[in-house]
Design an enzyme around this catalytic site. Structure first.
Site, short mmCIF file in Angstrom:
data_model
loop_
_atom_site.label_atom_id
_atom_site.label_comp_id
_atom_site.label_asym_id
_atom_site.label_seq_id
_atom_site.Cartn_x
_atom_site.Cartn_y
_atom_site.Cartn_z
N GLU A 144 -19.11 -5.43 10.68
CA GLU A 144 -20.05 -4.64 11.49
C GLU A 144 -21.06 -5.53 12.20
O GLU A 144 -21.40 -5.30 13.36
CB GLU A 144 -20.77 -3.63 10.58
CG GLU A 144 -19.91 -2.45 10.14
CD GLU A 144 -18.99 -2.77 8.97
OE1 GLU A 144 -19.07 -3.87 8.41
OE2 GLU A 144 -18.16 -1.89 8.64
N ARG B 284 -25.33 -1.82 7.90
CA ARG B 284 -25.02 -3.22 7.59
C ARG B 284 -25.40 -4.15 8.75
O ARG B 284 -25.45 -5.36 8.60
CB ARG B 284 -23.55 -3.35 7.24
CG ARG B 284 -23.19 -4.69 6.71
CD ARG B 284 -21.88 -4.73 5.99
NE ARG B 284 -21.99 -4.40 4.57
CZ ARG B 284 -21.00 -4.58 3.71
NH1 ARG B 284 -19.84 -5.02 4.15
NH2 ARG B 284 -21.13 -4.28 2.43
N LYS C 104 0.86 -1.18 0.00
CA LYS C 104 0.00 0.00 0.00
C LYS C 104 0.90 1.24 0.00
O LYS C 104 1.84 1.32 0.78
CB LYS C 104 -0.90 -0.01 1.24
CG LYS C 104 -2.11 0.88 1.14
CD LYS C 104 -3.17 0.53 2.18
CE LYS C 104 -4.42 1.39 2.01
NZ LYS C 104 -5.49 1.03 2.98
C1 LIG Z 1 -18.65 -2.07 5.19
C2 LIG Z 1 -17.47 -1.14 5.24
N1 LIG Z 1 -16.84 -0.96 6.42
C3 LIG Z 1 -15.79 -0.11 6.49
C4 LIG Z 1 -15.35 0.57 5.38
C5 LIG Z 1 -14.22 1.58 5.49
N2 LIG Z 1 -13.07 1.15 4.69
C6 LIG Z 1 -12.82 1.63 3.50
S1 LIG Z 1 -11.44 0.97 2.81
C7 LIG Z 1 -11.16 0.04 4.20
C8 LIG Z 1 -9.98 -0.86 4.28
C9 LIG Z 1 -10.02 -1.83 3.15
O1 LIG Z 1 -8.88 -2.66 3.23
P1 LIG Z 1 -8.52 -3.53 1.96
O2 LIG Z 1 -9.75 -4.17 1.45
O3 LIG Z 1 -7.42 -4.41 2.36
O4 LIG Z 1 -8.07 -2.47 0.87
P2 LIG Z 1 -6.70 -1.64 0.81
O5 LIG Z 1 -7.06 -0.24 1.29
O6 LIG Z 1 -5.71 -2.31 1.70
O7 LIG Z 1 -6.29 -1.66 -0.63
C10 LIG Z 1 -12.14 0.24 5.14
C11 LIG Z 1 -12.20 -0.40 6.47
C12 LIG Z 1 -16.05 0.35 4.18
N3 LIG Z 1 -15.72 1.02 3.04
N4 LIG Z 1 -17.08 -0.51 4.14
#
Ligand SMILES: Cc1ncc(C[n+]2csc(CCOP(=O)(O)OP(=O)(O)O)c2C)c(N)n1
Ligand SMILES: CC(=O)[C@@H](O)[C@H](O)COP(=O)(O)O
Ligand SMILES: [Mg+2]
Length: 626
Positions: free
Chosen positions: A364, A392, A278
């Site tokens: 969630e 959710r 990242k």
């Molecule tokens: C249901 C939900 N919960 C929380 C989030 C907030 N959120 C956005 S991106 C993220 C992290 C995602 O991690 P990953 O899938 O590994 O993607 P990366 O940013 O590492 O590429 C979170 C928790 C969300 N978008 N949707």
């Protein structure tokens, strides 16, 4: 300079390039992202990490005929740059501009609207099944991060895909990060695997050595499968019916292109485990991936934000500090977040009370029922959750918490208008979906003092409670004294007016309300509680005020204003109630203050509502004679 990128408008232009040119194009894309996002802000880290993967996907898949479904979609800026949106990329996440997430209405290459995590596999599976049923030959791929893979919904979809034996490719983009470092047993196994790259080198060395002994390689292959099952989560996916491939280097196009080309042509459920970094290519983001997950405009030379914070703390920080104070005074208090430690203000709480802090991952539904379990055993869990993500876990809130009248406190952040994230992240609905829930106390702090006291109020209750506050700075009041419980259902009269009108605010609107009240000498009330309403005060007001204006940053349908109107209609139908709030629409992306003004949730809007009182009452339309 981006001379290569300037020649690419759509994937067919990309596919016209010699593959040997792609690494150069990757570097141009990184430079373009840094330059553009340094001006606009956005989700920097995830996009720097998916440059090669996105190139390889559009190079090997015949998009848009083949379908790519991005999970969350915050990492799809390169996808947008390669699919006809380079010219408009500077408008991203701004009013009238490109969405920060894939959006069907925006492009045929955006196969599914996303923003909430862990939906991509379900949607891609639906597309794969429908294509097969319609005799359409097409490849379908879901690209999901390791963070999004912590959600139950992802496994529901994997389970179903294996059952259908669907022609679906799932690409797990594993950078060991969610917004915070990723959590969960699966993530730990992934990390050991990635760390255990020796596993792959060892296998290759053994393969070479055994190749000279006939038959030995088959025995070794079987042993390897068993050994692999001992140390890699690939077995988990294989048990679900997926052909697991990986882990492969997600920044190495020489690896990605042939593997994706092969996997595209294969049938059945496949899972490609890709390892990326990242923030790749920008040292500040590589070193601090959490900080650079979502950025405001910054200096591309140093990564420093162009504008410093300053001013009153955000409600998020007020909450985080209040939770620390309440936890210090009451060892039953715990803090739970579904993967939003930073966004919900729990970083310091975790440092102070590591054994009472729980990041459950993007889960969630689990977060709420985990809290319910804690409450059953006498703890006082506080679930810190964005309004949009609480949606959710609505059944868990009702079924696992409210029916059992369990003392769980919901600290709901990002309530109302969120701004750049737009419709997928709007916190417009929580008052409407929480108000009908029996046993739940529902609070709307008007300032930081209210927020602190409402946290204490919730923690003192024997049943569930919720306080909701926007993504905004607090008003800047002094917060002396410990958080202390309020009298439940009691509002606060902030200004006594004699003009026969009143502004009833649910949330941080006292400032603009006092401004609007001057002209007509209106009363201003900080209602504080949506449930239970202060019906005693409303009864009192109705006797001397013939026009009440309610103000809330929530959809009007089922909101706080409707509760006031319903009560007064039963009490005195002659009292006029005007409700200010959000329309029956998804709120577009834009700048929060401007959007509040668009919907009359400012002093001008409140003044107009009070002035309208002199306007003739709308005459009830004659019912057409049957
Ligand atoms: C249901 C939900 N919960 C929380 C989030 C907030 N959120 C956005 S991106 C993220 C992290 C995602 O991690 P990953 O899938 O590994 O993607 P990366 O940013 O590492 O590429 C979170 C928790 C969300 N978008 N949707
Ligand atoms: C993509 C996603 O869902 C999160 O990154 C979200 O954008 C965070 O919102 P805040 O920036 O308001 O914390
Ligand atoms: Mg990740």
């Amino acid at each position: 300079m981006a001379e290569l990128l300037d020649t690419i408008s759509y994937p067919e232009d990309l596919r016209g390039l010699d593959a040997a040119r792609l690494p150069d194009l990757a570097e141009e894309l990184r430079g373009y992202l840094l330059e553009s996002l340094s001006e606009t802000g956005g989700h920097l880290g995830a996009n720097l990490g998916t440059v090669e993967l996105t190139l390889a996907l559009h190079y090997t898949f015949q998009t848009p005929h083949d379908r790519l479904v991005w999970d969350v979609g915050h990492q799809a800026y390169v996808h947008k740059l390669l699919t006809g949106r380079r010219e408009s990329f500077g408008t991203i996440r701004q009013a009238g501009g490109l969405s920060g997430f894939p959006k069907r209405a925006e492009s045929p290459y955006d196969t599914f609207g996303v923003g909430h995590a862990s939906t991509s596999i379900s949607a891609a599976l639906g597309m794969a099944q429908a294509s097969a049923a319609q005799g359409e030959e097409r490849a379908v791929a879901a690209i999901i991060g390791d963070g999004a893979m912590t959600a139950g919904m992802a496994f529901e979809a994997l389970n179903h895909a294996g059952d259908l034996n669907a022609n679906l490719l799932v690409i797990l983009n594993d950078n060991e990060m969610s917004i915070s470092p990723n959590v969960g047993a699966l993530s730990q196994r992934f990390s050991r695997l990635i760390a255990g790259r020796w596993y792959n080198r060892m296998r290759d060395n053994a393969d070479r050595a055994l190749s000279r002994i006939p038959g030995a390689r088959d025995i070794a292959r079987r042993a390897e499968e068993h050994f692999k099952g001992l140390i890699t989560p690939g077995t988990l996916f294989e048990e679900l019916g997926f052909n697991y491939v990986g882990p492969v280097d997600g920044h190495n196009l020489d690896e990605l292109l042939p593997i994706l080309g092969n996997l595209r042509g294969m049938e059945g459920p496949r899972l490609l485990h890709v390892v990326t970094r990242k923030g790749k290519g920008f040292e500040p983001a590589e070193n601090e991936p959490t900080k650079y997950h979502g950025v405001t405009p910054f200096d591309p030379a140093t990564g420093a934000p162009r504008k410093s914070g300053g001013g009153a703390p955000a409600y998020t920080k007020v909450f985080g500090d209040a939770l620390i104070e309440t936890a210090a005074a009451d060892e039953r208090v715990t803090g739970i977040t579904p993967a939003m430690r930073e966004g919900s203000g729990l970083v310091e709480f975790e440092q102070r009370f590591p054994e009472r802090f729980f990041d459950v991952g993007i889960a969630e539904q689990h977060a709420l029922t985990f809290a319910a379990g804690q409450a059953c055993e006498g703890l006082r869990p506080v679930v810190a959750i964005y309004s949009t993500f609480l949606q959710r876990a609505y059944d868990q809130l009702i079924h696992d918490i409210a029916i059992q009248n369990l003392p769980v406190v919901f600290a709901i952040d990002r309530a109302g208008i969120v701004g750049p994230d737009g419709p997928t992240h709007g916190g417009n609905f929580d008052l409407s979906f929480l108000r009908p829930v029996p046993n739940l106390t529902l609070m709307t702090p008007a300032n930081e003092v209210d927020l602190r006291n409402m946290l204490a109020t919730g923690l003192a209750l024997e049943g569930p409670s919720a306080l909701r506050y926007p993504k905004d700075k607090a008003v800047g009041l002094a917060t002396s004294g410990p958080p202390s419980p309020l009298e439940v259902g009691r509002a606060e009269v902030v200004r006594e007016g004699s003009g026969g009108q009143a502004l009833l605010v649910f949330g941080p609107f006292i400032g603009p309300a006092l401004e609007a009240a001057e002209e007509r000498d209106a009363t201003v009330v900080n209602m504080r509680f949506v449930k239970p309403l202060d019906t005693a005060l409303l009864t009192e007001l109705a006797a001397t005020h013939r026009h009440l204006v309610t103000v809330e940053e929530n959809t009007l349908a089922g909101g706080a204003g409707e509760a006031v109107r319903a009560f007064l209609a039963s009490l005195d139908p002659e009292v006029r109630v005007t409700c200010l709030g959000l329309p029956d629409a998804f709120i577009p992306q834009g700048e929060r203050t401007a959007l509040l003004g668009d919907y009359g949730l400012d002093a001008a809007g409140m003044t107009a509502a009070l002035r309208a009182h002199t306007a003739p009452r709308p005459v009830a339309r004659e019912c057409p004679q049957k």
